[in-house]
Design an enzyme around this catalytic site. Structure first.
Site, short mmCIF file in Angstrom:
data_model
loop_
_atom_site.label_atom_id
_atom_site.label_comp_id
_atom_site.label_asym_id
_atom_site.label_seq_id
_atom_site.Cartn_x
_atom_site.Cartn_y
_atom_site.Cartn_z
N ALA A 91 15.23 28.52 81.41
CA ALA A 91 16.65 28.58 81.10
C ALA A 91 16.94 28.01 79.71
O ALA A 91 17.76 28.56 78.96
CB ALA A 91 17.45 27.84 82.16
N TYR A 92 16.29 26.90 79.36
CA TYR A 92 16.51 26.31 78.05
C TYR A 92 16.07 27.27 76.94
O TYR A 92 16.69 27.35 75.88
CB TYR A 92 15.75 24.99 77.93
CG TYR A 92 16.62 23.77 78.11
CD1 TYR A 92 17.60 23.44 77.20
CD2 TYR A 92 16.45 22.93 79.21
CE1 TYR A 92 18.41 22.32 77.36
CE2 TYR A 92 17.24 21.81 79.39
CZ TYR A 92 18.22 21.51 78.47
OH TYR A 92 19.01 20.41 78.65
N ALA A 93 14.96 27.99 77.18
CA ALA A 93 14.48 28.93 76.18
C ALA A 93 15.50 30.03 75.93
O ALA A 93 15.75 30.43 74.79
CB ALA A 93 13.15 29.51 76.63
N THR A 122 9.79 29.74 78.44
CA THR A 122 10.50 30.96 78.84
C THR A 122 11.57 30.68 79.91
O THR A 122 12.05 31.61 80.55
CB THR A 122 9.51 32.00 79.40
OG1 THR A 122 8.76 31.41 80.48
CG2 THR A 122 8.56 32.47 78.32
N CYS A 124 16.39 15.72 82.06
CA CYS A 124 15.64 15.19 80.91
C CYS A 124 16.17 13.85 80.43
O CYS A 124 15.48 13.14 79.71
CB CYS A 124 15.64 16.20 79.77
SG CYS A 124 17.28 16.63 79.16
#
Length: 438
Positions: free
Chosen positions: A188-190, A186, A44
């Site tokens: 990994a970040y979530a 949904t 990102c």
């Protein structure tokens, strides 16, 4: 020679990084068509192409790499050139080791990047675009990252983007246990976001998945999944909305206004009113929307909706805390030492084929002479003396080869062996990936 072309949060605007994050998965294949290999790292906050090129002259290769990336991403070449930095040769190694260790991240020491570096190598292996040198580079980068993590306080001092975003939200959320939180995504970040929310005491958390995976995620984590029909109203009435999905622009002003409805009264959540259209103008922002997505999940127009404050990656970057200098300095020392070792080992490997060829040649002559001595009735004394002499004669050129390699002059030794003995050194076969990094 290794090249790295990078565009990151220090050199490029976020909208450009957002576009680069959507580059085709087979980009490394395009880059490796005219080189030994390529690995692409896209996160990102950065886009990096690591390419193992044939010649010592980098300018033409850099232009070719940037032109390919521009063509595949749809970004104008001039803009991409202006927003990129190029590292070559030894500088590539220290740069990747620093990246993998979190030293070049928005938040120094953040842990997500280490996994992203490993996945970049795995993807390149899957598509057959690595080279022996790129394999060694990325494997050693993971080793350097683990040493930084284990031997310094950087990992403990550094905070992930998720944690930093929620720290910035603390000033707006009076009571996390009463806050109404909507999580969009949904992946990994979530999961990290949900765990961090629970650390802060959040209890009322629901999830919406644009891809339809919300029910499974909700069941696994013990929260509520929102169907698509409920999403606009939930988004409009949440104290805080956090988006972290690969889908593009899952929330905009129209969705928020539709969810509030024409006569919706302000909703009290966690001590902060979330106003509908009936709220008076000029009220302070009371709903926080955090966009952790790349590409961008939230349209910038939500910031124009009354009562809404938007916190995106660019804003988070501006609020990143000062590095803890002692931990950072220790980490950089480890990175520099690891890079020096990488170069030393690589230099030794560069002359190894020539050393092996020279030794094989000398020992072939030696065995021939020993065989002749035996036929003449040698009782072993001549053989012993000849073997000792061969070892003595080989010691100096072998040591000198390693000295020259350490000085970056290994090619001189290789040329000397070829000139004096007519030997052609063969490059050893590509090494298999380390078991620990496979």
């Amino acid at each position: 020679m290794l090249l790295c072309v990078t565009a990151n949060h220090k050199t490029a605007p976020f909208d450009l990084l957002e576009r680069l994050s959507r580059t085709p998965e087979d980009l490394a294949g395009s880059l490796s068509e005219t080189s030994r290999g390529a690995v692409v790292l896209a996160t990102c906050n950065r886009f990096e192409a690591y390419v193992d090129v044939d010649g010592p002259s980098a300018d033409a290769d850099v232009r070719r790499i940037l032109d390919i990336v521009a063509e595949r991403s749809g970004i104008e070449a001039d803009i991409l050139h202006a927003s990129s930095t190029v590292h070559s040769g030894p500088r590539v190694v220290e740069h990747l080791f620093s990246v993998a260790s979190g030293l070049e991240s928005v938040v120094s020491g953040e842990g997500e990047i280490a996994g992203q570096v490993r996945r970049a190598l795995s993807s390149a292996r899957k598509h057959g675009t690595t080279s022996p040198e790129l394999e060694r580079l990325f494997q050693r980068a993971s080793e350097a990252q683990r040493k930084v993590k284990n031997d310094t306080a950087l990992g403990r001092a550094g905070r992930s983007l998720v944690r930093l975003a929620l720290e910035l939200a603390d000033s707006r959320i009076a009571d996390w246990s009463a806050a109404r939180v909507l999580l969009v995504g949904t992946g990994a970040y979530a999961a990290v976001t949900l765990a961090t929310l629970r650390e802060r005491g959040a209890q009322d958390v629901s999830v919406h998945s644009p891809s339809g995976r919300g029910a499974a995620f909700a069941a696994k984590h013990g929260i509520r999944s929102l169907p698509a029909a409920e999403y606009p109203r939930a988004a409009a009435n949440a104290s805080i909305v956090i988006t972290c999905t690969s889908a593009e622009e899952v929330l905009d002003a129209a969705i928020l206004r539709a969810g509030r409805g024409p006569a919706l009264a302000p909703v009290e959540t966690a001590g902060c009113p979330v106003p509908g259209h009936a709220a008076g103008s000029g009220s302070a922002p009371s709903q926080l929307i955090i966009d952790l997505g790349m590409p961008r999940n939230v349209s910038p127009d939500v910031a124009g909706v009354e009562g809404v404050a938007l916190l995106d990656l660019e804003t988070i970057r501006l609020h990143a805390p000062l590095e803890e200098l002692q931990a950072t300095d220790a980490a950089r020392s480890i990175v520099r030492a690891a890079a020096a070792t990488f170069h030393e080992v690589g230099a030794r490997e560069s002359v190894t084929p020539a050393v092996v060829a020279l030794r094989a040649h000398i020992f072939e002559l030696l065995e021939s002479e020993i065989d002749r001595a035996r036929r003449r009735g040698d009782d072993g004394q001549v053989e012993q003396a000849m073997r000792h002499l061969a070892g003595v004669l080989l010691h100096t050129p072998t040591s000198r080869a390693h000295e020259l390699a350490a000085q970056g002059r290994g090619s001189e030794f290789i040329a000397a062996v070829e000139t004096l003995y007519g030997l052609t050194a063969e490059t050893p076969a590509a090494q298999e990936p380390d078991a620990a990094s496979a």
